[in-house]
Each structure stands twice: as structure tokens, then as C-alpha cells.
Design a protein around this motif. Structure first.
Motif, mmCIF file in Angstrom:
data_model
loop_
_atom_site.group_PDB
_atom_site.id
_atom_site.type_symbol
_atom_site.label_atom_id
_atom_site.label_comp_id
_atom_site.label_asym_id
_atom_site.label_seq_id
_atom_site.Cartn_x
_atom_site.Cartn_y
_atom_site.Cartn_z
ATOM 1 N N PHE A 40 -33.985 -5.820 -49.969
ATOM 2 C CA PHE A 40 -33.821 -5.792 -51.421
ATOM 3 C C PHE A 40 -35.027 -6.438 -52.080
ATOM 4 N N LEU A 41 -35.689 -5.685 -52.958
ATOM 5 C CA LEU A 41 -36.820 -6.190 -53.730
ATOM 6 C C LEU A 41 -36.354 -6.436 -55.162
ATOM 7 N N ASN A 42 -36.288 -7.708 -55.532
ATOM 8 C CA ASN A 42 -35.878 -8.101 -56.879
ATOM 9 C C ASN A 42 -37.119 -8.351 -57.738
ATOM 10 N N GLY A 43 -36.992 -8.098 -59.039
ATOM 11 C CA GLY A 43 -38.116 -8.354 -59.928
ATOM 12 C C GLY A 43 -37.677 -8.471 -61.375
ATOM 13 N N PRO A 44 -38.598 -8.878 -62.262
ATOM 14 C CA PRO A 44 -38.267 -9.106 -63.676
ATOM 15 C C PRO A 44 -38.267 -7.819 -64.488
ATOM 16 N N ASP A 45 -37.425 -6.892 -64.141
ATOM 17 C CA ASP A 45 -37.318 -5.619 -64.850
ATOM 18 C C ASP A 45 -35.880 -5.474 -65.347
ATOM 19 N N GLN A 46 -35.694 -5.696 -66.643
ATOM 20 C CA GLN A 46 -34.345 -5.667 -67.214
ATOM 21 C C GLN A 46 -33.736 -4.262 -67.204
ATOM 22 N N SER A 47 -34.561 -3.237 -67.056
ATOM 23 C CA SER A 47 -34.044 -1.862 -67.060
ATOM 24 C C SER A 47 -33.503 -1.443 -65.696
ATOM 25 N N TYR A 48 -33.759 -2.251 -64.653
ATOM 26 C CA TYR A 48 -33.324 -1.870 -63.309
ATOM 27 C C TYR A 48 -31.805 -1.831 -63.210
ATOM 28 N N SER A 49 -31.311 -0.771 -62.614
ATOM 29 C CA SER A 49 -29.873 -0.647 -62.339
ATOM 30 C C SER A 49 -29.724 0.094 -61.013
ATOM 31 N N SER A 50 -28.571 -0.073 -60.390
ATOM 32 C CA SER A 50 -28.364 0.544 -59.090
ATOM 33 C C SER A 50 -26.889 0.834 -58.865
ATOM 34 N N LYS A 51 -26.608 1.990 -58.298
ATOM 35 C CA LYS A 51 -25.231 2.306 -57.946
ATOM 36 C C LYS A 51 -24.734 1.413 -56.817
ATOM 37 N N TYR A 52 -25.664 0.766 -56.119
ATOM 38 C CA TYR A 52 -25.287 -0.106 -55.011
ATOM 39 C C TYR A 52 -24.909 -1.519 -55.482
ATOM 40 N N LEU A 53 -24.914 -1.740 -56.781
ATOM 41 C CA LEU A 53 -24.453 -3.018 -57.328
ATOM 42 C C LEU A 53 -23.009 -2.916 -57.813
ATOM 43 N N ASP A 54 -22.242 -2.016 -57.209
ATOM 44 C CA ASP A 54 -20.827 -1.835 -57.538
ATOM 45 C C ASP A 54 -20.022 -2.972 -56.898
ATOM 46 N N GLU A 55 -19.528 -3.888 -57.720
ATOM 47 C CA GLU A 55 -18.828 -5.061 -57.188
ATOM 48 C C GLU A 55 -17.482 -4.703 -56.578
ATOM 49 N N ASP A 56 -16.825 -3.656 -57.083
ATOM 50 C CA ASP A 56 -15.530 -3.261 -56.522
ATOM 51 C C ASP A 56 -15.696 -2.798 -55.073
ATOM 52 N N VAL A 57 -16.710 -1.987 -54.826
ATOM 53 C CA VAL A 57 -16.980 -1.522 -53.457
ATOM 54 C C VAL A 57 -17.315 -2.710 -52.564
ATOM 55 N N ALA A 58 -18.162 -3.624 -53.085
ATOM 56 C CA ALA A 58 -18.549 -4.802 -52.301
ATOM 57 C C ALA A 58 -17.336 -5.663 -51.972
ATOM 58 N N MET A 59 -16.444 -5.875 -52.957
ATOM 59 C CA MET A 59 -15.240 -6.687 -52.727
ATOM 60 C C MET A 59 -14.349 -6.075 -51.672
ATOM 61 N N ASN A 60 -14.115 -4.771 -51.769
ATOM 62 C CA ASN A 60 -13.240 -4.098 -50.815
ATOM 63 C C ASN A 60 -13.835 -4.111 -49.413
ATOM 64 N N THR A 61 -15.155 -3.982 -49.309
ATOM 65 C CA THR A 61 -15.812 -4.012 -48.005
ATOM 66 C C THR A 61 -15.670 -5.391 -47.371
ATOM 67 N N LEU A 62 -15.851 -6.435 -48.185
ATOM 68 C CA LEU A 62 -15.727 -7.795 -47.669
ATOM 69 C C LEU A 62 -14.284 -8.107 -47.292
#
Length: 275
Positions: A248-270
Motif C-alpha cells: 500500500f502506497l499512501n500519500g497526500p492526495d485527498q482525491s484518492y479513493s479505493s473500493k478496497y477501503l470497504d470497512e464492511d468487507v474488512a470487518m466480515n473478513t476479520l
């Protein structure tokens, strides 16, 4: 179909009960911190009020998810190394989403995080072993030439931009190129890094990624968009993270978005992993 639905509901109830047992101390602390109300004469009204006050299954899931991530962040002890929790949280959310989609190797529970909000003079790459809860590597990493001087501020997915590309990647296989041993990176964030393979954005070593270079020039050298590594560590890092691990490459770009930042999917996986 009806029997499958019943089985599914029973599984959800069992999972909710397990989660409730884990989160009970947290819920209890909330009630202990809440002032007691005056006696209520109507017992039915009181019961309804208490029912409304109880946390929902969704809020219990969110609390459990947050607690798990905070515990892992603490166990890895990466705060002392400069990895901010909000960056770690995003990286873990994407990791869990990619794991849910079956895009990551089952053999390596590794997460590589690069924080381009930090200057190049700081060690801003971490390779985290999530199974052992250890930091395998913490080192310098270069950004693209046209992304900025000491700090990366501009990012692109375009060919010949000579900029870094933000987002989530899945590592692929190794090869030997003009930079020697290198690692292919498959960008999976549409619009942000999906041209990585076509642009030959890879992980490789470079002489300009060193403390000596920083002392001489006040910053690291810069790549054509690749996350370049110190020469004395690149072989070990490439060996560790190749073959289907998350970057994961993070940076100071406020326009960045990702379908992989779905917290519901992450919660269910965990939750599934802990059930």
C-alpha cells in the motif's frame, strides 16, 4: 433454499454471540460510565428504553474491528517507528479486502506500507508480518522524480509521467532487469495505479537510496516512479514480499479513493478469521 437461509441465520446468531462475549467488557465499561437514571415506574417503558440503549450488532462489529486493529498496531509497536495509525488502518482495510477477494497468497501474511506523506529522509517503508506480529523491515524508499523533491506531492497513473502511483498493489514475480533483481507490481486501484505493469513500475534497488546520499544532497535520489530500495536490503525485501503479498502506497492526495477501503468487507473478513 429455505433450509440454507435458516442455517445462515443460525450461523450469524452464533457469530454475534461470540462477538458479544468478546466485546462485553467494552460494553460494560460504557454502561459503568453512564449516570444511572431516576427510577422508572413503568417497567415496560423501562425495558423498551434499555433495549434501545443496547448497541446494535453493527456497532458491536465496528467496535470489535477497531479493537482488533488497535491491538495489532500496539503489538507491532510501529507507532514508535513513525507509522501513523490512520495509515495503518487504511492499509489493513485494503489488505483484508484483497484477502477476501482471493487476490493474496495464503502462504504469506505480509503487508508492506509506504507513507509518501513523510519526507524521503525518513524511513517510510514497513514490511509487517501480520501472523508473527513483527516488523520484518523498516527502511528508506524513493518516490518518482516528478512527484516532488524531498516530499512527494504529485502522483500519476500515466505512462512516462515519472511519478509515483498511490494505492494498493499485489506483488508478482521477480525478474532481472537493468536495475538487477526486481519485483513486478500489479496495481489494482482503477484510475490510480493500474498502469503500473505497463509503466514498468517495479520494486528494485538503487544507489541513490542511502543515508550517504541524504547527507550529501539533503534528500534521497528519485526514480521514474518505482518504489526504489536501499541496495543492501533490496534482495532480502524482494525475497520476502514476492508472490502475492499486499503493498500500500499512501500519500497526500485527498482525491484518492479505493473500493478496497470497504470497512464492511474488512470487518466480515476479520470476523470470519476469528470465528
Amino acid at each position: 433454499m429455505e433450509n440454507q437461509s435458516v442455517v445462515h441465520r443460525l450461523r450469524l446468531k452464533r457469530r454475534a454471540r461470540r462477538m458479544a462475549r468478546r466485546i462485553l467488557p467494552f460494553v460494560a465499561s460504557l454502561f459503568m460510565a453512564t449516570p444511572l437514571a431516576a427510577p422508572v415506574v413503568n417497567s415496560k417503558a423501562n425495558a423498551a428504553s434499555m433495549s434501545n440503549a443496547l448497541p446494535s450488532a453493527k456497532s458491536l462489529q465496528a467496535a470489535f474491528f477497531s479493537q482488533q486493529l488497535h491491538d495489532m498496531y500496539r503489538d507491532l509497536n510501529v507507532e514508535a517507528q513513525g507509522l501513523r495509525y490512520e495509515v495503518f488502518e487504511k492499509a489493513m482495510t485494503g489488505y483484508l479486502n484483497l484477502q477476501h477477494d482471493g487476490q493474496l497468497s495464503d502462504d504469506k501474511q505480509l503487508l508492506t506500507v509506504v507513507d509518501f506523506e513523510l519526507p524521503s529522509t525518513e524511513k517510510r517503508l514497513w514490511v509487517l508480518d501480520l501472523e508473527a506480529k513483527q516488523v520484518k523491515f523498516h527502511t528508506l524508499v524513493a518516490h518518482g522524480h516528478n512527484s516532488g523533491e524531498n516530499v512527494a506531492t504529485n502522483f500519476s497513473n500515466q505512462n512516462e509521467s515519472n511519478m509515483s502511483s498511490l494505492g494498493f498493489y499485489v506483488t508478482q514475480g521477480e525478474y532481472v532487469g537493468k536495475h538487477g533483481r526486481s519485483l513486478k507490481l500489479n496495481g489494482v486501484d482503477e484510475g490510480y495505479n493500474t498502469n503500473a505493469l505497463a509503466r514498468s513500475v517495479v520494486m528494485h534497488g538503487a544507489d541513490y537510496v542511502s543515508e550517504e546520499f541524504i547527507q550529501q544532497y539533503g534528500r534521497l535520489g528519485r526514480s521514474l516512479g518505482c518504489p526504489a530500495l536501499p541496495m543492501d536490503q533490496k534482495d532480502e525485501i524482494i525475497e520476502a514480499v514476492n508472490g502475492g503479498t499486499c503493498l500500500f502506497l499512501n500519500g497526500p492526495d485527498q482525491s484518492y479513493s479505493s473500493k478496497y477501503l470497504d470497512e464492511d468487507v474488512a470487518m466480515n473478513t476479520l470476523l470470519s478469521a476469528n470465528s
